[in-house]
Design an enzyme around this catalytic site. Sequence first.
Site, PDB file in Angstrom:
ATOM      1  N   GLY A  83      92.055  69.881  62.577  1.00  0.00           N
ATOM      2  CA  GLY A  83      91.188  68.759  62.246  1.00  0.00           C
ATOM      3  C   GLY A  83      91.108  67.730  63.352  1.00  0.00           C
ATOM      4  O   GLY A  83      90.020  67.275  63.732  1.00  0.00           O
ATOM      5  N   LYS A  84      92.254  67.360  63.877  1.00  0.00           N
ATOM      6  CA  LYS A  84      92.272  66.318  64.902  1.00  0.00           C
ATOM      7  C   LYS A  84      91.758  66.858  66.238  1.00  0.00           C
ATOM      8  O   LYS A  84      91.037  66.168  66.958  1.00  0.00           O
ATOM      9  CB  LYS A  84      93.674  65.732  65.009  1.00  0.00           C
ATOM     10  CG  LYS A  84      94.091  65.002  63.711  1.00  0.00           C
ATOM     11  CD  LYS A  84      95.522  64.564  63.708  1.00  0.00           C
ATOM     12  CE  LYS A  84      95.850  63.806  62.412  1.00  0.00           C
ATOM     13  NZ  LYS A  84      95.801  64.686  61.211  1.00  0.00           N
TER      14      LYS A  84
ATOM     15  N   CYS B  27     101.877  61.470  58.376  1.00  0.00           N
ATOM     16  CA  CYS B  27     101.303  61.300  57.029  1.00  0.00           C
ATOM     17  C   CYS B  27     102.436  60.974  56.060  1.00  0.00           C
ATOM     18  O   CYS B  27     102.529  61.544  54.977  1.00  0.00           O
ATOM     19  CB  CYS B  27     100.530  62.548  56.604  1.00  0.00           C
ATOM     20  SG  CYS B  27     101.476  64.077  56.668  1.00  0.00           S
TER      21      CYS B  27
ATOM     22  N   ALA C   7      97.757  72.212  64.848  1.00  0.00           N
ATOM     23  CA  ALA C   7      97.276  72.983  63.688  1.00  0.00           C
ATOM     24  C   ALA C   7      97.173  72.095  62.447  1.00  0.00           C
ATOM     25  O   ALA C   7      97.952  71.154  62.294  1.00  0.00           O
ATOM     26  CB  ALA C   7      98.207  74.159  63.425  1.00  0.00           C
TER      27      ALA C   7
END
Length: 497
Positions: free
Chosen positions: A116-117, A233, A113
């Site tokens: 994007g990936k 990240c 979730a």
Amino acid sequence: MTIALPEQFKTRMARFLQEDYPAFIESYKLPISGALRLNSLKIGVVDFLTLSPFTLKAIPWVSNGFYYSKDDHPGKHPYHDAGVYYMQEASAMAVGVLAQPKPGERVLDLCAAPGGKSTHLASQMAGQGLLVANEINGKRAKILSENVERMGIKNAVVMNETPEKLAEHFPAFFDRIVVDAPCSGEGMFKKEPQAIEQWSLANIDLCARRQKEILTEAVKLLKPGGTLIYSTCTFAPEENEGTISWLLQTYDYLKLIRPVEIAEFDHGHPEWVDGPAELKNAYRLWSHHLLGEGHFIAVLKDTRETGSENSSVHQRDKRDKNSKSKHLSRKSKQSQELATAVDYFEAFKTQILSDSSTIAHSGSFVDEAIDDSQSHFILFGDNLYLLPNDLSLDGLKVIRPGLHLGTLKKKRFEPAHALALSLQPSQVREKVMITSDVIIEKYLHGEVLQESDLLAEGIEDLSDGWQLVCYHNFPLGWGKYDNNQLKNHYPKGLRWL
């Protein structure tokens, strides 16, 4: 832009970056750069650039990624609802670039979730193979499922499971696994201020422990010869080089590789964790070296011989046989319901879709034979799905078991929104092509399109029944034509306010 960074964080980063630290701190004064990635399942770069209403600038490391102007609002455009692109932070796109999935592979996005990936991986797989997109948080898993649907992905299963449960069910199953691990979020301080509030050394340690737990299960899911992609990240070495150093020591058959060199990406820093020189093969993305936020990515190759077995694989084979036996037993009870659902779908195809020979696409539902002995059609309640691979989902929490084809309602077939978004206009005989922004916004608001709306678009002589509603050649959803009106079937939860 002024951001109050934790003092302890700044002290750590000054120690790590040394002479690079002033430039790093200055980068926090720059505005966040909006970015989008084109959906190659729907359009190519050249074609989109000829019709794009936005001011775009290419992202160097993503062939179909672009920065957009602060004056643009791509999230409020019909192209967004049609799944023409996915709005994603530029650095985050690097994971899909480095993962390099291939059509036909079995791919797992373990912590997927909001999507994007997963959607990036799916676009590279070109509708071939199996993509399992998993998210442990139920609410976020539903958002993931919605994004998979919006992007028109046919070959994905969306799950809401723990890594442990997946490892038990799919040992040594996947060719490629992406683990975008939960982390302390240091690289997203500009974009997500709440990450600053939650930051602490204790949280970094907690995240590092959690990452090792997740990776322990991820390795069980990886086929010999497969590839594991780990990303975060955050800048914290404990969660990046430290976690990968632990992984390499624990599983000596994993090798950290650097499949491509990208000028904007730095190397890993083994000296920050007293780790092996191999850690230099990892990628670090810094906000003062590129137009994007902070990211860390490691690509690991399983060096075991392809096809090597272990006891867990044999256990899986035994369990699969038992599962298939139970499945066949259950299928015999449901075969009539399934056959009925497929008959309704076949009737819908005959009426609405073009001849299958003109819409055949490798792995698409139009090529699937409707045969009980090998069918991939499955029925969940009254909902008909096409499972992208002959695999057992028994005992798993499944949000989206493949492509949702439609729902049986009182002896009639109602096509799913997901089916509309997975199609190309050329595949559909009955369709309404709209170019007017005013009229398409009426549709997106859930309004009935009147005869005057259709005539304004030059649309006449429609057949009664289902029509695929398209905007500039991109499907948006379904409408049903009757009595000179197109009744709106755009999902209520997606309608523009």
